[in-house]
Design a protein around this motif. Structure first.
Motif, PDB file in Angstrom:
ATOM      1  N   LEU A   1       0.832  -1.198   0.000  1.00  0.00           N
ATOM      2  CA  LEU A   1       0.000   0.000   0.000  1.00  0.00           C
ATOM      3  C   LEU A   1       0.872   1.257   0.000  1.00  0.00           C
ATOM      4  O   LEU A   1       1.838   1.357   0.756  1.00  0.00           O
ATOM      5  N   ASN A   2       0.554   2.192  -0.906  1.00  0.00           N
ATOM      6  CA  ASN A   2       1.282   3.453  -1.069  1.00  0.00           C
ATOM      7  C   ASN A   2       2.724   3.279  -1.539  1.00  0.00           C
ATOM      8  O   ASN A   2       3.552   4.168  -1.352  1.00  0.00           O
ATOM      9  N   LYS A   3       3.020   2.143  -2.145  1.00  0.00           N
ATOM     10  CA  LYS A   3       4.355   1.903  -2.687  1.00  0.00           C
ATOM     11  C   LYS A   3       4.235   1.596  -4.183  1.00  0.00           C
ATOM     12  O   LYS A   3       3.269   0.964  -4.608  1.00  0.00           O
ATOM     13  N   PRO A   4       5.206   2.021  -4.975  1.00  0.00           N
ATOM     14  CA  PRO A   4       5.154   1.705  -6.403  1.00  0.00           C
ATOM     15  C   PRO A   4       5.521   0.247  -6.638  1.00  0.00           C
ATOM     16  O   PRO A   4       6.491  -0.265  -6.080  1.00  0.00           O
ATOM     17  N   VAL A   5       4.704  -0.421  -7.452  1.00  0.00           N
ATOM     18  CA  VAL A   5       4.955  -1.828  -7.777  1.00  0.00           C
ATOM     19  C   VAL A   5       4.760  -2.061  -9.273  1.00  0.00           C
ATOM     20  O   VAL A   5       4.069  -1.303  -9.951  1.00  0.00           O
ATOM     21  N   ILE A   6       5.377  -3.110  -9.751  1.00  0.00           N
ATOM     22  CA  ILE A   6       5.160  -3.549 -11.126  1.00  0.00           C
ATOM     23  C   ILE A   6       4.282  -4.781 -11.090  1.00  0.00           C
ATOM     24  O   ILE A   6       4.526  -5.709 -10.314  1.00  0.00           O
ATOM     25  N   LEU A   7       3.233  -4.765 -11.917  1.00  0.00           N
ATOM     26  CA  LEU A   7       2.388  -5.938 -12.108  1.00  0.00           C
ATOM     27  C   LEU A   7       2.771  -6.553 -13.440  1.00  0.00           C
ATOM     28  O   LEU A   7       2.798  -5.874 -14.464  1.00  0.00           O
ATOM     29  N   GLU A   8       3.084  -7.853 -13.423  1.00  0.00           N
ATOM     30  CA  GLU A   8       3.470  -8.563 -14.639  1.00  0.00           C
ATOM     31  C   GLU A   8       2.694  -9.865 -14.736  1.00  0.00           C
ATOM     32  O   GLU A   8       2.284 -10.430 -13.719  1.00  0.00           O
ATOM     33  N   LEU A   9       2.520 -10.342 -15.945  1.00  0.00           N
ATOM     34  CA  LEU A   9       1.797 -11.586 -16.192  1.00  0.00           C
ATOM     35  C   LEU A   9       2.338 -12.717 -15.323  1.00  0.00           C
ATOM     36  O   LEU A   9       3.544 -12.940 -15.273  1.00  0.00           O
ATOM     37  N   HIS A  10       1.457 -13.404 -14.650  1.00  0.00           N
ATOM     38  CA  HIS A  10       1.831 -14.584 -13.876  1.00  0.00           C
ATOM     39  C   HIS A  10       1.664 -15.806 -14.768  1.00  0.00           C
ATOM     40  O   HIS A  10       0.730 -15.882 -15.568  1.00  0.00           O
TER      41      HIS A  10
ATOM     42  N   TYR B   1       0.535 -18.610 -14.245  1.00  0.00           N
ATOM     43  CA  TYR B   1      -0.761 -19.270 -14.076  1.00  0.00           C
ATOM     44  C   TYR B   1      -1.794 -18.745 -15.062  1.00  0.00           C
ATOM     45  O   TYR B   1      -2.641 -19.482 -15.553  1.00  0.00           O
ATOM     46  N   LEU B   2      -1.725 -17.468 -15.385  1.00  0.00           N
ATOM     47  CA  LEU B   2      -2.707 -16.843 -16.280  1.00  0.00           C
ATOM     48  C   LEU B   2      -2.521 -17.268 -17.733  1.00  0.00           C
ATOM     49  O   LEU B   2      -3.439 -17.142 -18.539  1.00  0.00           O
ATOM     50  N   GLU B   3      -1.353 -17.783 -18.068  1.00  0.00           N
ATOM     51  CA  GLU B   3      -1.096 -18.194 -19.452  1.00  0.00           C
ATOM     52  C   GLU B   3      -2.063 -19.278 -19.922  1.00  0.00           C
ATOM     53  O   GLU B   3      -2.387 -19.354 -21.092  1.00  0.00           O
ATOM     54  N   LYS B   4      -2.540 -20.107 -19.018  1.00  0.00           N
ATOM     55  CA  LYS B   4      -3.467 -21.172 -19.429  1.00  0.00           C
ATOM     56  C   LYS B   4      -4.785 -20.602 -19.960  1.00  0.00           C
ATOM     57  O   LYS B   4      -5.498 -21.244 -20.700  1.00  0.00           O
ATOM     58  N   TYR B   5      -5.090 -19.353 -19.574  1.00  0.00           N
ATOM     59  CA  TYR B   5      -6.296 -18.697 -20.076  1.00  0.00           C
ATOM     60  C   TYR B   5      -6.043 -17.999 -21.411  1.00  0.00           C
ATOM     61  O   TYR B   5      -6.963 -17.485 -22.025  1.00  0.00           O
ATOM     62  N   GLN B   6      -4.795 -17.951 -21.849  1.00  0.00           N
ATOM     63  CA  GLN B   6      -4.397 -17.324 -23.112  1.00  0.00           C
ATOM     64  C   GLN B   6      -4.754 -15.840 -23.171  1.00  0.00           C
ATOM     65  O   GLN B   6      -5.093 -15.319 -24.219  1.00  0.00           O
ATOM     66  N   LEU B   7      -4.652 -15.176 -22.036  1.00  0.00           N
ATOM     67  CA  LEU B   7      -4.850 -13.731 -21.999  1.00  0.00           C
ATOM     68  C   LEU B   7      -3.491 -13.056 -22.095  1.00  0.00           C
ATOM     69  O   LEU B   7      -2.486 -13.590 -21.642  1.00  0.00           O
ATOM     70  N   MET B   8      -3.475 -11.881 -22.672  1.00  0.00           N
ATOM     71  CA  MET B   8      -2.259 -11.079 -22.718  1.00  0.00           C
ATOM     72  C   MET B   8      -2.441  -9.934 -21.735  1.00  0.00           C
ATOM     73  O   MET B   8      -3.466  -9.249 -21.762  1.00  0.00           O
ATOM     74  N   VAL B   9      -1.464  -9.740 -20.867  1.00  0.00           N
ATOM     75  CA  VAL B   9      -1.550  -8.728 -19.830  1.00  0.00           C
ATOM     76  C   VAL B   9      -0.447  -7.698 -20.035  1.00  0.00           C
ATOM     77  O   VAL B   9       0.700  -8.057 -20.282  1.00  0.00           O
ATOM     78  N   ALA B  10      -0.797  -6.434 -19.922  1.00  0.00           N
ATOM     79  CA  ALA B  10       0.184  -5.360 -20.031  1.00  0.00           C
ATOM     80  C   ALA B  10       0.886  -5.197 -18.688  1.00  0.00           C
ATOM     81  O   ALA B  10       0.228  -5.010 -17.661  1.00  0.00           O
ATOM     82  N   SER B  11       2.203  -5.285 -18.694  1.00  0.00           N
ATOM     83  CA  SER B  11       2.952  -4.993 -17.476  1.00  0.00           C
ATOM     84  C   SER B  11       2.736  -3.519 -17.153  1.00  0.00           C
ATOM     85  O   SER B  11       2.701  -2.680 -18.048  1.00  0.00           O
ATOM     86  N   CYS B  12       2.558  -3.212 -15.881  1.00  0.00           N
ATOM     87  CA  CYS B  12       2.281  -1.825 -15.535  1.00  0.00           C
ATOM     88  C   CYS B  12       2.893  -1.463 -14.194  1.00  0.00           C
ATOM     89  O   CYS B  12       3.054  -2.308 -13.315  1.00  0.00           O
ATOM     90  N   LEU B  13       3.231  -0.198 -14.065  1.00  0.00           N
ATOM     91  CA  LEU B  13       3.733   0.361 -12.825  1.00  0.00           C
ATOM     92  C   LEU B  13       2.561   1.070 -12.154  1.00  0.00           C
ATOM     93  O   LEU B  13       1.958   1.965 -12.744  1.00  0.00           O
ATOM     94  N   VAL B  14       2.193   0.639 -10.956  1.00  0.00           N
ATOM     95  CA  VAL B  14       1.027   1.193 -10.261  1.00  0.00           C
ATOM     96  C   VAL B  14       1.370   1.466  -8.801  1.00  0.00           C
ATOM     97  O   VAL B  14       2.385   0.988  -8.287  1.00  0.00           O
ATOM     98  N   GLN B  15       0.465   2.207  -8.155  1.00  0.00           N
ATOM     99  CA  GLN B  15       0.609   2.458  -6.726  1.00  0.00           C
ATOM    100  C   GLN B  15      -0.780   2.437  -6.114  1.00  0.00           C
ATOM    101  O   GLN B  15      -1.627   3.254  -6.473  1.00  0.00           O
TER     102      GLN B  15
END
Length: 168
Positions: A70-79, A81-95
């Motif tokens: 909480l209140n810290k910058p983090v990067i979210l990247e494709l896990h 596990y999600l590859e089995k759903y064949q979704l493409m996820v945009a890596s993003c920097l969020v807080q």
């Protein structure tokens, strides 16, 4: 003892230079800049409600990340596990700034012709803390693109152009 590396081949082929004080990777003699960042401690993020992503569409997945981010910058990247759903996820920097819990949104694309439904509490991303001191904002002021412009001489004497067009 020396051993060839694929990374070394990449760096040589792309005329790479690493500037350690600014933690910047320059490619193609400085025409491309990549900021090098440091991440620490990887955790996972999960969606906090069921999400249906229509085929051939993009949408945001509402995710919850561990509260210690909480209140810290983090990067979210494709896990993985999600590859089995064949979704493409945009890596993003969020807080995450909500005081109640650490919720953020992550964009994804469903390239399939069918709808994909992610049940609540599905692991959707890896979460890594980012040390903001390692971030570099790329702007025109610190870009080497201006410096790398060079005039290319062409023989336009026989071209069907006016004299002004030949000079420019």
């Amino acid at each position: 003892m020396q051993h060839p590396l694929i990374l070394d081949d990449f760096l040589l082929a792309n005329k790479a230079t690493i500037h350690y004080p600014t933690r910047t990777l320059y490619l193609h003699d400085g025409t491309i800049q990549v900021a090098l960042i440091s991440t620490k401690q990887v955790n996972t993020a999960r969606n906090f409600k069921t999400v249906s992503v229509p085929g051939l569409n993009m949408c945001e997945i509402p995710v919850i990340i561990p509260k210690h981010y909480l209140n810290k910058p983090v990067i979210l990247e494709l896990h993985d596990y999600l590859e089995k759903y064949q979704l493409m996820v945009a890596s993003c920097l969020v807080q995450a700034t909500r005081s109640k819990n650490a919720r953020v949104r992550m964009q994804n694309i469903n390239p399939n012709n069918y709808t994909i439904t992610l049940p609540v509490n599905t692991v959707v991303a890896m979460v890594s803390y980012v040390d903001v001191s390692t971030l570099q904002i790329l702007s025109e002021e610190n870009s080497n693109l201006k410096k790398k412009k060079s005039k290319i001489d062409f023989d336009l004497s026989s071209a069907d152009l006016t004299e002004d067009e030949k000079k420019n």
